[in-house]
Scaffold this active site. Structure first.
Site, mmCIF file in Angstrom:
data_model
loop_
_atom_site.group_PDB
_atom_site.id
_atom_site.type_symbol
_atom_site.label_atom_id
_atom_site.label_comp_id
_atom_site.label_asym_id
_atom_site.label_seq_id
_atom_site.Cartn_x
_atom_site.Cartn_y
_atom_site.Cartn_z
ATOM 1 N N HIS A 2 9.643 -55.272 29.569
ATOM 2 C CA HIS A 2 8.177 -55.336 29.518
ATOM 3 C C HIS A 2 7.679 -56.427 28.566
ATOM 4 C CE1 HIS A 2 7.035 -52.060 32.171
ATOM 5 N NE2 HIS A 2 8.169 -51.498 31.804
ATOM 6 N N HIS A 21 9.553 -48.904 38.340
ATOM 7 C CA HIS A 21 9.626 -50.177 37.596
ATOM 8 C C HIS A 21 10.053 -51.319 38.526
ATOM 9 C CE1 HIS A 21 10.672 -52.458 33.731
ATOM 10 N NE2 HIS A 21 11.223 -53.193 34.681
ATOM 11 N N GLN A 73 6.352 -52.116 21.694
ATOM 12 C CA GLN A 73 7.592 -51.494 22.135
ATOM 13 C C GLN A 73 8.291 -50.843 20.944
ATOM 14 O OE1 GLN A 73 8.263 -51.489 25.400
ATOM 15 N NE2 GLN A 73 10.079 -50.219 25.157
ATOM 16 N N VAL A 90 13.250 -44.704 26.083
ATOM 17 C CA VAL A 90 12.440 -45.890 25.771
ATOM 18 C C VAL A 90 13.371 -47.022 25.358
ATOM 19 C CG1 VAL A 90 10.583 -46.804 24.315
ATOM 20 C CG2 VAL A 90 10.599 -44.382 24.897
ATOM 21 N N ASP A 144 5.020 -51.165 36.015
ATOM 22 C CA ASP A 144 5.316 -49.736 36.212
ATOM 23 C C ASP A 144 4.186 -49.132 37.029
ATOM 24 O OD1 ASP A 144 7.596 -49.917 34.719
ATOM 25 O OD2 ASP A 144 6.735 -49.037 32.895
ATOM 26 N N SER A 172 13.575 -54.578 26.016
ATOM 27 C CA SER A 172 12.650 -54.160 27.066
ATOM 28 C C SER A 172 12.178 -55.327 27.915
ATOM 29 C CB SER A 172 11.435 -53.471 26.457
ATOM 30 O OG SER A 172 10.476 -53.266 27.481
ATOM 31 N N GLU A 177 14.860 -45.941 37.878
ATOM 32 C CA GLU A 177 13.402 -45.976 37.652
ATOM 33 C C GLU A 177 12.729 -46.474 38.928
ATOM 34 O OE1 GLU A 177 12.213 -48.225 34.226
ATOM 35 O OE2 GLU A 177 13.213 -46.868 32.814
HETATM 36 ZN ZN LIG Z 1 9.053 -50.180 33.133
#
Ligand SMILES: [Zn+2]
Length: 279
Positions: A194, A247, A157, A186, A201, A192, A244
């Protein structure tokens, strides 16, 4: 003749008395048997779980017995207490971990991972739900769906973020401005989702996903697999992240259900749980 008659009367009296004794005896025996049967039926049919009811029965049978003290608490008080301790536990659940601009994820946080497909890693505890959800979409005739990105390490990331910063700096932006711009596209590594390995995603990772059958299906059914749309269009102010559609985040079925019913994003849902906790 008269003597014989008298004897007969005496015999008859004796006979009647005997019969009466036998009948009385039988009545007493029958009553005893009935009482025994009643006792046995009570022993076998008395409620085991409902202490309140058991207590009630005991009181009727034996009025001298004191009522159990545990039953004097109003039911609502017990329920509230249970709810509070449950909410406390729930906020510490791994699947409810909140990551955003105010809640960073620790660099050292590495969950146990399992591979979904071709290097796509997901939290081992949640990957089964992701698989089931994708299979259900396939069964519903939606074949054009895939997970493009899921777990990213802190380092990965960081690399993505720095690359974006460099991109803006190359366009003549200063460091601070370049970072600000990069952050809109980002996530910073510590911010994040993630890194949790709980986010998937889908497809092209663009809002074109919104026009797919997969997106429509997810909006309707994802909660049943414990997934929620993490950054909805109408919650941008709260999440701090632009919409998003691709996501999707695993939170667990019970939570996803409430979030869907109440229309909450994760930030709102956690506030809601905290609110319930302080009641
Ligand atoms: Zn994402």
């Amino acid at each position: 003749m008269a003597k014989r008659m008298a004897k007969k009367v005496v015999n008859k009296k004796k006979f009647i008395r005997g019969i009466s004794i036998i009948i009385a005896g039988l009545v007493i025996i029958i009553m005893l048997i009935v009482m025994m049967i009643k006792g046995i039926i009570y022993l076998f049919t008395k409620p085991k779980d409902d202490t309140k009811q058991e207590n009630k029965v005991a009181q009727v049978d034996n009025p001298v017995q004191e009522p159990m003290k545990t039953n004097t608490l109003p039911a609502s008080t017990t329920a509230t207490n249970q709810g509070t301790s449950q909410n406390l536990d729930v906020l510490n659940e791994w699947n409810l971990k909140l990551v955003n601009k105010d809640n960073s994820v620790d660099r050292s946080y590495v969950p146990e991972l399992e591979e979904l497909d071709d290097g796509i890693m997901f939290d081992k505890r949640a990957i089964g739900y992701l698989r089931s959800m994708i299979n259900a979409m396939y069964k519903a005739g939606i074949k054009n769906v895939w997970v493009q990105s899921s777990y990213r390490s802190y380092e990965k990331q960081e690399e993505l973020f720095n690359r974006k910063v460099t991109y803006y700096k190359n366009q003549g932006k200063k460091q601070e401005e370049a970072e600000r711009l990069a952050q809109t596209v980002v996530q910073r590594p510590e911010m994040s989702e993630h890194n949790l390995a709980l986010a998937a995603d889908f497809n092209t990772v663009t809002n074109e996903f919104e026009n797919t059958k997969a997106f429509t299906w997810l909006q309707k059914n994802a909660w049943e697999y414990g997934f929620v749309l993490r950054y909805p269009k109408d919650k941008q102010e709260i999440t701090g992240i632009v919409y998003e559609s691709w996501h999707w985040r695993y939170v667990g079925k019970d939570h996803a259900k409430v979030m869907k019913e109440k229309g909450y994003c994760l930030e709102e849902y956690i506030d809601y749980l905290k609110g319930a906790q302080s009641v």
